[in-house]
Design a protein around this motif. Structure first.
Motif, PDB file in Angstrom:
ATOM      1  N   GLU A 139      25.469   7.383  13.638  1.00 30.34           N
ATOM      2  CA  GLU A 139      26.755   6.745  13.390  1.00 30.34           C
ATOM      3  C   GLU A 139      27.427   6.253  14.668  1.00 30.34           C
ATOM      4  O   GLU A 139      28.309   5.390  14.625  1.00 30.34           O
ATOM      5  CB  GLU A 139      27.686   7.708  12.656  1.00 30.34           C
ATOM      6  CG  GLU A 139      28.030   8.965  13.431  1.00 30.34           C
ATOM      7  CD  GLU A 139      28.992   9.885  12.696  1.00 30.34           C
ATOM      8  OE1 GLU A 139      29.511  10.814  13.334  1.00 30.34           O
ATOM      9  OE2 GLU A 139      29.211   9.659  11.496  1.00 30.34           O
ATOM     10  N   VAL A 140      27.037   6.788  15.842  1.00 28.55           N
ATOM     11  CA  VAL A 140      27.579   6.309  17.115  1.00 28.55           C
ATOM     12  C   VAL A 140      26.776   5.124  17.611  1.00 28.55           C
ATOM     13  O   VAL A 140      27.340   4.086  17.998  1.00 28.55           O
ATOM     14  CB  VAL A 140      27.593   7.436  18.167  1.00 28.55           C
ATOM     15  CG1 VAL A 140      27.918   6.870  19.551  1.00 28.55           C
ATOM     16  CG2 VAL A 140      28.611   8.498  17.790  1.00 28.55           C
ATOM     17  N   ASN A 141      25.460   5.262  17.635  1.00 27.75           N
ATOM     18  CA  ASN A 141      24.573   4.210  18.125  1.00 27.75           C
ATOM     19  C   ASN A 141      23.865   3.569  16.927  1.00 27.75           C
ATOM     20  O   ASN A 141      22.833   4.037  16.469  1.00 27.75           O
ATOM     21  CB  ASN A 141      23.564   4.795  19.112  1.00 27.75           C
ATOM     22  CG  ASN A 141      24.253   5.423  20.309  1.00 27.75           C
ATOM     23  OD1 ASN A 141      25.033   4.778  20.992  1.00 27.75           O
ATOM     24  ND2 ASN A 141      23.979   6.700  20.555  1.00 27.75           N
ATOM     25  N   ILE A 142      24.464   2.496  16.437  1.00 31.50           N
ATOM     26  CA  ILE A 142      23.996   1.843  15.217  1.00 31.50           C
ATOM     27  C   ILE A 142      22.974   0.777  15.597  1.00 31.50           C
ATOM     28  O   ILE A 142      23.256  -0.101  16.424  1.00 31.50           O
ATOM     29  CB  ILE A 142      25.167   1.201  14.462  1.00 31.50           C
ATOM     30  CG1 ILE A 142      26.265   2.248  14.209  1.00 31.50           C
ATOM     31  CG2 ILE A 142      24.703   0.579  13.149  1.00 31.50           C
ATOM     32  CD1 ILE A 142      27.574   1.657  13.749  1.00 31.50           C
ATOM     33  N   PRO A 143      21.769   0.828  15.028  1.00 26.47           N
ATOM     34  CA  PRO A 143      20.741  -0.134  15.419  1.00 26.47           C
ATOM     35  C   PRO A 143      20.955  -1.521  14.796  1.00 26.47           C
ATOM     36  O   PRO A 143      21.515  -1.645  13.707  1.00 26.47           O
ATOM     37  CB  PRO A 143      19.458   0.503  14.878  1.00 26.47           C
ATOM     38  CG  PRO A 143      19.906   1.308  13.702  1.00 26.47           C
ATOM     39  CD  PRO A 143      21.271   1.816  14.052  1.00 26.47           C
ATOM     40  N   ILE A 144      20.524  -2.526  15.543  1.00 26.02           N
ATOM     41  CA  ILE A 144      20.483  -3.896  15.033  1.00 26.02           C
ATOM     42  C   ILE A 144      19.203  -4.524  15.558  1.00 26.02           C
ATOM     43  O   ILE A 144      18.698  -4.143  16.619  1.00 26.02           O
ATOM     44  CB  ILE A 144      21.732  -4.704  15.450  1.00 26.02           C
ATOM     45  CG1 ILE A 144      21.869  -5.976  14.606  1.00 26.02           C
ATOM     46  CG2 ILE A 144      21.717  -5.027  16.938  1.00 26.02           C
ATOM     47  CD1 ILE A 144      23.223  -6.669  14.775  1.00 26.02           C
ATOM     48  N   SER A 145      18.660  -5.474  14.843  1.00 29.57           N
ATOM     49  CA  SER A 145      17.351  -6.028  15.189  1.00 29.57           C
ATOM     50  C   SER A 145      17.444  -7.046  16.319  1.00 29.57           C
ATOM     51  O   SER A 145      18.498  -7.642  16.565  1.00 29.57           O
ATOM     52  CB  SER A 145      16.716  -6.687  13.966  1.00 29.57           C
ATOM     53  OG  SER A 145      17.444  -7.850  13.597  1.00 29.57           O
ATOM     54  N   THR A 146      16.322  -7.235  16.987  1.00 29.72           N
ATOM     55  CA  THR A 146      16.233  -8.265  18.031  1.00 29.72           C
ATOM     56  C   THR A 146      16.508  -9.642  17.450  1.00 29.72           C
ATOM     57  O   THR A 146      17.190 -10.469  18.074  1.00 29.72           O
ATOM     58  CB  THR A 146      14.836  -8.240  18.681  1.00 29.72           C
ATOM     59  OG1 THR A 146      14.625  -6.959  19.273  1.00 29.72           O
ATOM     60  CG2 THR A 146      14.708  -9.309  19.743  1.00 29.72           C
ATOM     61  N   SER A 147      15.984  -9.906  16.263  1.00 29.00           N
ATOM     62  CA  SER A 147      16.166 -11.227  15.654  1.00 29.00           C
ATOM     63  C   SER A 147      17.636 -11.491  15.341  1.00 29.00           C
ATOM     64  O   SER A 147      18.120 -12.615  15.516  1.00 29.00           O
ATOM     65  CB  SER A 147      15.323 -11.350  14.386  1.00 29.00           C
ATOM     66  OG  SER A 147      15.677 -10.351  13.439  1.00 29.00           O
TER      67      SER A 147
ATOM     68  N   ASP B 253      31.566  -1.076  14.473  1.00 30.45           N
ATOM     69  CA  ASP B 253      31.022  -2.424  14.640  1.00 30.45           C
ATOM     70  C   ASP B 253      30.379  -2.601  16.011  1.00 30.45           C
ATOM     71  O   ASP B 253      30.238  -3.712  16.502  1.00 30.45           O
ATOM     72  CB  ASP B 253      32.135  -3.464  14.429  1.00 30.45           C
ATOM     73  CG  ASP B 253      32.714  -3.377  13.035  1.00 30.45           C
ATOM     74  OD1 ASP B 253      31.984  -3.646  12.074  1.00 30.45           O
ATOM     75  OD2 ASP B 253      33.893  -2.992  12.905  1.00 30.45           O
ATOM     76  N   ARG B 254      29.977  -1.492  16.597  1.00 28.66           N
ATOM     77  CA  ARG B 254      29.280  -1.513  17.883  1.00 28.66           C
ATOM     78  C   ARG B 254      27.816  -1.166  17.649  1.00 28.66           C
ATOM     79  O   ARG B 254      27.488  -0.155  17.050  1.00 28.66           O
ATOM     80  CB  ARG B 254      29.950  -0.521  18.833  1.00 28.66           C
ATOM     81  CG  ARG B 254      29.350  -0.421  20.216  1.00 28.66           C
ATOM     82  CD  ARG B 254      28.414   0.747  20.251  1.00 28.66           C
ATOM     83  NE  ARG B 254      28.338   1.335  21.581  1.00 28.66           N
ATOM     84  CZ  ARG B 254      27.562   2.371  21.868  1.00 28.66           C
ATOM     85  NH1 ARG B 254      26.824   2.939  20.927  1.00 28.66           N
ATOM     86  NH2 ARG B 254      27.529   2.864  23.075  1.00 28.66           N
ATOM     87  N   PHE B 255      26.930  -2.048  18.102  1.00 25.66           N
ATOM     88  CA  PHE B 255      25.504  -1.925  17.825  1.00 25.66           C
ATOM     89  C   PHE B 255      24.694  -1.898  19.129  1.00 25.66           C
ATOM     90  O   PHE B 255      25.155  -2.367  20.166  1.00 25.66           O
ATOM     91  CB  PHE B 255      25.014  -3.113  16.986  1.00 25.66           C
ATOM     92  CG  PHE B 255      25.766  -3.313  15.691  1.00 25.66           C
ATOM     93  CD1 PHE B 255      25.324  -2.731  14.518  1.00 25.66           C
ATOM     94  CD2 PHE B 255      26.917  -4.091  15.659  1.00 25.66           C
ATOM     95  CE1 PHE B 255      26.011  -2.910  13.331  1.00 25.66           C
ATOM     96  CE2 PHE B 255      27.621  -4.278  14.475  1.00 25.66           C
ATOM     97  CZ  PHE B 255      27.164  -3.690  13.313  1.00 25.66           C
ATOM     98  N   ILE B 256      23.491  -1.352  19.031  1.00 24.61           N
ATOM     99  CA  ILE B 256      22.507  -1.428  20.106  1.00 24.61           C
ATOM    100  C   ILE B 256      21.226  -2.018  19.527  1.00 24.61           C
ATOM    101  O   ILE B 256      20.799  -1.618  18.434  1.00 24.61           O
ATOM    102  CB  ILE B 256      22.225  -0.043  20.719  1.00 24.61           C
ATOM    103  CG1 ILE B 256      23.478   0.505  21.408  1.00 24.61           C
ATOM    104  CG2 ILE B 256      21.079  -0.115  21.733  1.00 24.61           C
ATOM    105  CD1 ILE B 256      23.318   1.904  21.974  1.00 24.61           C
ATOM    106  N   VAL B 257      20.646  -2.972  20.234  1.00 26.95           N
ATOM    107  CA  VAL B 257      19.405  -3.588  19.766  1.00 26.95           C
ATOM    108  C   VAL B 257      18.277  -2.556  19.811  1.00 26.95           C
ATOM    109  O   VAL B 257      18.029  -1.927  20.844  1.00 26.95           O
ATOM    110  CB  VAL B 257      19.035  -4.818  20.617  1.00 26.95           C
ATOM    111  CG1 VAL B 257      17.665  -5.352  20.220  1.00 26.95           C
ATOM    112  CG2 VAL B 257      20.105  -5.900  20.460  1.00 26.95           C
ATOM    113  N   LYS B 258      17.634  -2.378  18.686  1.00 24.54           N
ATOM    114  CA  LYS B 258      16.505  -1.446  18.586  1.00 24.54           C
ATOM    115  C   LYS B 258      15.218  -2.219  18.785  1.00 24.54           C
ATOM    116  O   LYS B 258      14.844  -3.065  17.975  1.00 24.54           O
ATOM    117  CB  LYS B 258      16.506  -0.752  17.219  1.00 24.54           C
ATOM    118  CG  LYS B 258      15.505   0.387  17.111  1.00 24.54           C
ATOM    119  CD  LYS B 258      15.682   1.144  15.790  1.00 24.54           C
ATOM    120  CE  LYS B 258      14.795   2.379  15.739  1.00 24.54           C
ATOM    121  NZ  LYS B 258      15.010   3.155  14.484  1.00 24.54           N
TER     122      LYS B 258
END
Length: 539
Positions: free
Chosen positions: A82-90, A65-70
């Motif tokens: 699987e380590v660095n899961i992307p999530i959107s800016t919006s 449940d840890r994300f980085i904004v892509k």
């Protein structure tokens, strides 16, 4: 203190803090934070003077449940997966707005602090919490500015931690209600749905793991560090159960830090201002420095008391095996006052090899150091977890894969550059696991001997030793070491069945080779050259 009108808003610098929440406590001292926690019925005081709290549903990190904004800044430089899961800016912006609204009728605690004891690489971190004890954790674990530094403090990174705020996975882009999201462009970390304080600490560690190599060619490291009387620095890398804390704790050496460091061209510096020590089964006999450090205003997480007392039962794992103690580093008697040391003289990669294959100590070439750094090997043993009936390998790249925003080869190559720049650095692989057979048939290497080998390496007593290469791994084994029996230094000599040892060595080597396949495409020829080599075994 309670926040006055008109000061900068940690969330939006154009606003004032009075719009952030109904009441804001800014840079409250540790004693007051303890009192506020007790007043709100959120904790108890142990007979050692520590503040004892429970973190609720989550007693550890939630990596999935840890994300980085892509975004445009990160899309091509983060090692997505699987380590660095992307999530959107919006999705990030939507959650930020919801969290701001959520705070408006709450009381919050805001702390201005920083990470990085070397002022050349320091980042300012402003933390916003809805629990006083969470803010106490930040007081202990991050570095504390002086009053003079606070007068000129400029906000850079912001952590917003609201355990009571739950995401809606259907609309917010998260996996479930809890989340931790890093936004490198906006320099923010949003944490919701979990009160586990380690999410804040490891969030900033992940940030520095990206910024330092990407912008400064500084190697971030998940390791402990100490310093001798002559100013010689030693680093200790190792996964859980390998003895990192035990071996780095030395009354004759100053503690630089116990967990997270950076290696510049001329210093090793601690990221933190405190320690976050595991305390399951803690005792004054086994870990005297940590035991003594647990006093007012240490924060103890998820422990249990002996019935009818306020005496901590450190063996009680009712809530979790991951019980923790958070305290300022000056609670350790021999901690260095400014947590900065010289470049390392000796580096120790610690592994608990349950297969009984690796030598108790061996010296690594530069290529081998990079290879074993990427591998980050240890082994879990049978009986420690349900379903484990034989040793199970554990590989964690750079001894902290879950905190690496960039590809592991980025860090390994940077390690190689540091070793080239400082040609007199010794890198050692130390096996604190089994010898004379695997777990179940062999025996654990004596801690007394391990300490003697580490001490001999640090004191230069192995500088002129004779070394023999291991037949499969190629690592260099000393033929003698002060205060250690010669017959244990070559692990094959300790096995009654030499062919069985050779087969076991080949088996472990194959596991290394299989693990390395994930990184091989981006690894240099030099790193690949250090791979173990399967040997033919007599039938």
């Amino acid at each position: 203190m309670v926040m006055e009108m008109g000061q900068p808003n940690p969330l939006r610098s154009t606003d004032s803090l009075d719009t952030l929440a109904a009441k804001v406590y800014l840079n409250v001292d540790a004693d007051t934070l303890v009192e506020q926690t007790i007043e709100r019925g959120q904790g108890k005081i142990s007979d050692q003077g520590a503040l004892c709290i429970e973190t609720g549903k989550f007693t550890g990190r939630s990596p999935k449940d840890r994300f980085i904004v892509k975004d445009d800044y990160t899309k091509d430089v983060i090692d997505w997966g699987e380590v660095n899961i992307p999530i959107s800016t919006s999705a990030f912006d939507n959650l930020l707005e919801k969290m701001q609204i959520f705070l408006q009728d709450k009381e919050v605690w805001v702390r201005n602090c920083y990470a990085g004891a070397d002022s050349n690489y320091r980042i300012n971190v402003t933390v916003i919490n809805t629990l006083p004890w969470a803010n106490l954790f930040c007081h202990h674990l991050f570095l504390r500015p002086t009053n003079e530094e606070l007068e000129t403090y400029k906000q850079e990174w912001t952590i917003v931690q609201i355990p009571e705020f739950l995401a809606d996975p259907a609309t917010d882009g998260t996996r479930q209600e809890n989340f931790s999201i890093i936004n490198f462009t906006k320099k923010m970390i949003l944490i919701g749905g979990t009160a586990y304080t380690g999410e804040m600490k490891k969030g900033i560690f992940s940030v520095l793991n990206f910024i330092l190599p990407h912008e400064h060619q500084v190697l971030p490291m998940h390791c402990s560090a100490n310093e001798g009387a002559k100013g010689d620095t030693a680093l200790f890398f190792g996964l859980s159960g390998t003895g990192k804390t035990t071996l780095s704790a030395d009354v004759n050496r100053m503690l630089i830090g116990d967990d997270e460091h950076g290696w510049t061209n001329d210093t090793v510096f601690n990221f933190e201002g405190g320690c976050y020590a595991k305390c399951i089964d803690l005792s004054a006999e086994k870990e005297p420095q940590i035991f003594a450090a647990i006093k007012h205003p240490t924060l103890l997480e998820n422990i249990q008391f002996f019935p009818g007392t306020n005496t901590v039962n450190y063996a009680d794992a009712k809530l979790t095996e991951n019980t923790r103690a958070a305290y300022p580093i000056d609670h350790i008697e021999n901690a260095k006052e400014v947590s900065v040391g010289n470049i390392p003289k000796n580096i120790f990669f610690l592994t608990c090899d349950a297969y009984g294959v690796l030598p108790p100590i061996s010296k690594l070439t530069k290529a081998q150091a990079m290879y074993h750094f990427i591998s980050g090997y240890t082994a879990k043993v049978a009986g420690t977890e349900i379903g484990i009936t034989e040793p199970q390998t554990t590989f964690s790249a750079c001894f902290g894969k879950v905190f690496l925003p960039a590809h592991p080869t980025t860090y390994a190559e940077l390690l190689g550059k540091k070793l080239d720049l400082h040609g007199d650095v010794n890198v050692w692989l130390v096996n604190t696991g089994w010898t004379a057979g695997a777990f179940g048939t062999g025996n654990r290497i004596s801690l007394k001997y391990t300490r003697a080998m580490v001490q001999a390496a640090i004191e230069g007593q192995l500088d002129n030793a004779t070394f023999l290469p291991h037949s499969v791994f190629g690592i260099l084994m000393p033929t003698s070491c002060p205060n250690v029996p010669d017959e244990i230094l070559n692990p094959k000599d300790t096995w009654a069945d030499k062919d069985a040892y050779d087969n076991q060595a080949n088996r472990l080597a194959q596991l290394f080779i299989n693990n390395f396949e994930e990184y091989k495409a981006k690894a240099s020829a030099e790193i690949i050259s250090a791979s173990p080599r399967i040997q033919e075994v007599k039938i």
